[in-house]
Design a protein around this motif. Sequence first.
Motif, PDB file in Angstrom:
ATOM      1  N   LYS A 174       1.280  -1.396   0.653  1.00 24.06           N
ATOM      2  CA  LYS A 174      -0.100   0.012   0.093  1.00 24.06           C
ATOM      3  C   LYS A 174       1.153   1.466  -0.052  1.00 24.06           C
ATOM      4  O   LYS A 174       0.303   1.953  -1.188  1.00 24.06           O
ATOM      5  CB  LYS A 174      -0.748  -0.201   1.387  1.00 24.06           C
ATOM      6  CG  LYS A 174      -2.529  -1.569   0.775  1.00 24.06           C
ATOM      7  CD  LYS A 174      -3.106  -0.638   2.007  1.00 24.06           C
ATOM      8  CE  LYS A 174      -4.168  -2.176   1.925  1.00 24.06           C
ATOM      9  NZ  LYS A 174      -4.813  -1.784   0.870  1.00 24.06           N
ATOM     10  N   ALA A 175       2.130   1.267   0.368  1.00 19.84           N
ATOM     11  CA  ALA A 175       2.983   2.190   0.923  1.00 19.84           C
ATOM     12  C   ALA A 175       3.348   2.647  -0.935  1.00 19.84           C
ATOM     13  O   ALA A 175       3.721   3.933  -0.848  1.00 19.84           O
ATOM     14  CB  ALA A 175       3.909   2.285   1.460  1.00 19.84           C
ATOM     15  N   ASN A 176       4.433   1.230  -1.956  1.00 20.24           N
ATOM     16  CA  ASN A 176       4.447   1.817  -2.557  1.00 20.24           C
ATOM     17  C   ASN A 176       3.372   2.161  -3.570  1.00 20.24           C
ATOM     18  O   ASN A 176       3.337   2.847  -4.699  1.00 20.24           O
ATOM     19  CB  ASN A 176       5.131   0.228  -3.059  1.00 20.24           C
ATOM     20  CG  ASN A 176       5.677   0.124  -4.583  1.00 20.24           C
ATOM     21  OD1 ASN A 176       6.223   1.034  -4.375  1.00 20.24           O
ATOM     22  ND2 ASN A 176       4.737  -0.058  -5.842  1.00 20.24           N
ATOM     23  N   ASN A 177       1.510   2.058  -3.713  1.00 16.05           N
ATOM     24  CA  ASN A 177       1.014   2.840  -4.107  1.00 16.05           C
ATOM     25  C   ASN A 177       0.325   4.245  -3.982  1.00 16.05           C
ATOM     26  O   ASN A 177       0.107   5.321  -4.938  1.00 16.05           O
ATOM     27  CB  ASN A 177      -0.273   1.988  -3.761  1.00 16.05           C
ATOM     28  CG  ASN A 177      -1.390   2.116  -4.778  1.00 16.05           C
ATOM     29  OD1 ASN A 177      -1.009   2.208  -6.041  1.00 16.05           O
ATOM     30  ND2 ASN A 177      -3.036   2.347  -4.434  1.00 16.05           N
ATOM     31  N   ILE A 178       0.976   4.626  -2.829  1.00 13.33           N
ATOM     32  CA  ILE A 178       1.123   5.693  -2.093  1.00 13.33           C
ATOM     33  C   ILE A 178       1.924   6.816  -2.889  1.00 13.33           C
ATOM     34  O   ILE A 178       1.901   7.639  -3.021  1.00 13.33           O
ATOM     35  CB  ILE A 178       0.798   5.907  -0.310  1.00 13.33           C
ATOM     36  CG1 ILE A 178      -0.428   5.079  -0.753  1.00 13.33           C
ATOM     37  CG2 ILE A 178       0.586   6.872  -0.441  1.00 13.33           C
ATOM     38  CD1 ILE A 178      -0.812   4.918   1.261  1.00 13.33           C
ATOM     39  N   PHE A 179       2.504   5.920  -2.191  1.00 15.82           N
ATOM     40  CA  PHE A 179       4.315   7.298  -3.173  1.00 15.82           C
ATOM     41  C   PHE A 179       5.329   7.232  -4.355  1.00 15.82           C
ATOM     42  O   PHE A 179       5.713   7.743  -4.157  1.00 15.82           O
ATOM     43  CB  PHE A 179       5.240   6.195  -1.277  1.00 15.82           C
ATOM     44  CG  PHE A 179       5.047   7.505   0.068  1.00 15.82           C
ATOM     45  CD1 PHE A 179       4.870   8.597   0.239  1.00 15.82           C
ATOM     46  CD2 PHE A 179       4.234   6.456   1.096  1.00 15.82           C
ATOM     47  CE1 PHE A 179       4.607   9.200   1.054  1.00 15.82           C
ATOM     48  CE2 PHE A 179       4.097   6.813   1.672  1.00 15.82           C
ATOM     49  CZ  PHE A 179       3.779   8.599   2.166  1.00 15.82           C
ATOM     50  N   SER A 180       4.255   5.773  -4.837  1.00 15.60           N
ATOM     51  CA  SER A 180       5.465   5.595  -5.817  1.00 15.60           C
ATOM     52  C   SER A 180       3.826   5.569  -7.466  1.00 15.60           C
ATOM     53  O   SER A 180       3.505   4.402  -7.934  1.00 15.60           O
ATOM     54  CB  SER A 180       6.036   4.113  -6.557  1.00 15.60           C
ATOM     55  OG  SER A 180       7.221   4.339  -5.206  1.00 15.60           O
ATOM     56  N   GLY A 185      -1.635   9.065 -11.828  1.00 13.32           N
ATOM     57  CA  GLY A 185      -1.843   8.642  -9.895  1.00 13.32           C
ATOM     58  C   GLY A 185      -2.340   7.740  -9.621  1.00 13.32           C
ATOM     59  O   GLY A 185      -3.382   6.328 -10.736  1.00 13.32           O
ATOM     60  N   GLY A 186      -3.124   7.426  -8.223  1.00  6.56           N
ATOM     61  CA  GLY A 186      -3.084   6.249  -7.974  1.00  6.56           C
ATOM     62  C   GLY A 186      -4.656   6.424  -7.520  1.00  6.56           C
ATOM     63  O   GLY A 186      -5.341   7.682  -7.198  1.00  6.56           O
ATOM     64  N   LYS A 187      -5.536   5.496  -6.686  1.00  9.74           N
ATOM     65  CA  LYS A 187      -6.571   6.225  -6.358  1.00  9.74           C
ATOM     66  C   LYS A 187      -6.873   5.310  -4.945  1.00  9.74           C
ATOM     67  O   LYS A 187      -7.255   4.606  -4.645  1.00  9.74           O
ATOM     68  CB  LYS A 187      -8.090   4.960  -7.128  1.00  9.74           C
ATOM     69  CG  LYS A 187      -7.857   5.173  -8.486  1.00  9.74           C
ATOM     70  CD  LYS A 187      -9.215   5.100  -9.383  1.00  9.74           C
ATOM     71  CE  LYS A 187      -8.723   5.151 -10.358  1.00  9.74           C
ATOM     72  NZ  LYS A 187      -9.972   4.528 -11.242  1.00  9.74           N
ATOM     73  N   ILE A 188      -6.938   6.085  -3.892  1.00 10.08           N
ATOM     74  CA  ILE A 188      -7.078   5.913  -2.702  1.00 10.08           C
ATOM     75  C   ILE A 188      -7.549   6.192  -1.671  1.00 10.08           C
ATOM     76  O   ILE A 188      -8.441   7.366  -2.297  1.00 10.08           O
ATOM     77  CB  ILE A 188      -5.971   6.051  -2.083  1.00 10.08           C
ATOM     78  CG1 ILE A 188      -4.510   6.007  -2.700  1.00 10.08           C
ATOM     79  CG2 ILE A 188      -5.749   6.315  -0.369  1.00 10.08           C
ATOM     80  CD1 ILE A 188      -3.287   4.502  -2.860  1.00 10.08           C
ATOM     81  N   HIS A 189      -8.900   5.399  -0.917  1.00 13.31           N
ATOM     82  CA  HIS A 189      -9.968   5.306  -0.305  1.00 13.31           C
ATOM     83  C   HIS A 189      -9.724   5.931   1.290  1.00 13.31           C
ATOM     84  O   HIS A 189      -8.725   4.585   1.796  1.00 13.31           O
ATOM     85  CB  HIS A 189     -11.273   4.971  -0.320  1.00 13.31           C
ATOM     86  CG  HIS A 189     -11.974   5.175   0.151  1.00 13.31           C
ATOM     87  ND1 HIS A 189     -12.830   6.217   0.076  1.00 13.31           N
ATOM     88  CD2 HIS A 189     -12.926   5.229   1.118  1.00 13.31           C
ATOM     89  CE1 HIS A 189     -14.192   6.769   0.375  1.00 13.31           C
ATOM     90  NE2 HIS A 189     -14.978   5.906   0.758  1.00 13.31           N
ATOM     91  N   LEU A 190     -10.106   6.774   2.155  1.00 12.35           N
ATOM     92  CA  LEU A 190      -9.484   6.662   3.309  1.00 12.35           C
ATOM     93  C   LEU A 190     -10.944   6.822   4.419  1.00 12.35           C
ATOM     94  O   LEU A 190     -12.136   7.831   3.884  1.00 12.35           O
ATOM     95  CB  LEU A 190      -9.293   8.420   3.742  1.00 12.35           C
ATOM     96  CG  LEU A 190      -8.011   9.064   2.899  1.00 12.35           C
ATOM     97  CD1 LEU A 190      -7.299  10.489   3.186  1.00 12.35           C
ATOM     98  CD2 LEU A 190      -6.673   8.328   2.575  1.00 12.35           C
ATOM     99  N   LEU A 191     -10.697   6.729   5.129  1.00 12.79           N
ATOM    100  CA  LEU A 191     -12.068   6.539   6.663  1.00 12.79           C
ATOM    101  C   LEU A 191     -11.441   7.467   7.208  1.00 12.79           C
ATOM    102  O   LEU A 191     -10.697   7.312   8.327  1.00 12.79           O
ATOM    103  CB  LEU A 191     -11.957   5.249   7.000  1.00 12.79           C
ATOM    104  CG  LEU A 191     -12.599   4.871   8.011  1.00 12.79           C
ATOM    105  CD1 LEU A 191     -14.342   5.560   7.550  1.00 12.79           C
ATOM    106  CD2 LEU A 191     -13.243   3.579   8.487  1.00 12.79           C
ATOM    107  N   LEU A 192     -11.892   8.495   7.634  1.00 13.34           N
ATOM    108  CA  LEU A 192     -12.172   9.612   8.981  1.00 13.34           C
ATOM    109  C   LEU A 192     -12.153   9.293   9.536  1.00 13.34           C
ATOM    110  O   LEU A 192     -13.526   9.644   9.821  1.00 13.34           O
ATOM    111  CB  LEU A 192     -11.665  11.062   7.965  1.00 13.34           C
ATOM    112  CG  LEU A 192     -11.588  11.317   6.148  1.00 13.34           C
ATOM    113  CD1 LEU A 192     -12.413  12.611   6.309  1.00 13.34           C
ATOM    114  CD2 LEU A 192      -9.675  10.839   6.398  1.00 13.34           C
ATOM    115  N   LYS A 193     -11.254   9.885  11.171  1.00 12.18           N
ATOM    116  CA  LYS A 193     -12.438   9.615  12.372  1.00 12.18           C
ATOM    117  C   LYS A 193     -12.076  10.750  12.808  1.00 12.18           C
ATOM    118  O   LYS A 193     -11.094  12.242  13.432  1.00 12.18           O
ATOM    119  CB  LYS A 193     -11.240   9.027  12.984  1.00 12.18           C
ATOM    120  CG  LYS A 193     -12.137   8.426  14.406  1.00 12.18           C
ATOM    121  CD  LYS A 193     -11.206   7.407  14.974  1.00 12.18           C
ATOM    122  CE  LYS A 193     -11.728   6.968  16.271  1.00 12.18           C
ATOM    123  NZ  LYS A 193     -10.735   8.017  17.177  1.00 12.18           N
TER     124      LYS A 193
END
Length: 279
Positions: A174-180, A185-193
Amino acid sequence: MDNLESHRHYQIVEKAIRFINKNFNKQPTLLDIAASVHMSEHHLQRVFSQWAGISPKRFLQFITKQAALDALQRTNSLLEASHTIGLSGSGRLHDLLVTCEGMTPGELKTGGEGVLIQYGICLTPFGEAVLGWTLRGICYLQFIKDRQKTVIDELYRQWPNASLTLNTAEAAKKANNIFSPSLEGGKIHLLLKGTNFQIKVWEALINTHSSQQLSYSQVSQLIGSPKASRAVGSALANNSIAYLIPCHRVIKHNGDMGNYRWGLERKTAMLAWEQALLE
């Protein structure tokens, strides 16, 4: 360049930035900076170029106060033209496509009961980090400043009733997808608290892109609360998803970098790294 090599290079870049910030008034030369990290000029040139894609000289131009003021002015012009800061076009070429959702009040009240969180320690271009995620998206990304255990303990504290499982291999992917990310561009979903106000601030920052830097007052204008600069600062301080919620793009109105919970050198490096990607 993989994240392991990028991580090693970042440690050198971080030391160089620390030296530059400490000796800025003396206008250190490339030779001075190289000596501070115990390298030759040629070696430092190679490391910077491999890590950032640009020369040390160009990199240094990105982290000057004038560069920051220019970026703030560009953002201010945009705010005057439109209430919407998110842009399409070449400025977003290297950006990740980040989407998000907030937890419901009920989920917040139960402290994550019934939520399965996987996490792991991973290497990034900005040092080691702890990454956590659920089936609904990434919920935690914090850089390690001193001890791994401290950052992991914080994850458990934030999600006291969740079921947490170590998964280092998946964290690395996952880190590789985020930073490389690819050029598209990549697609990332966040769950915010967080509170409604915090999520409003974080969503506004998610909709910015790499060529932008904002002051606290500009962020408060952006969310329709022009007198809430102090509350904006508090929301940034409570951000638990570094980089993907780009609070590193918020600086002081006078061009100073301001605070950053994961270190001023890391914040400076991120801003310059993003600018370098656009080149």
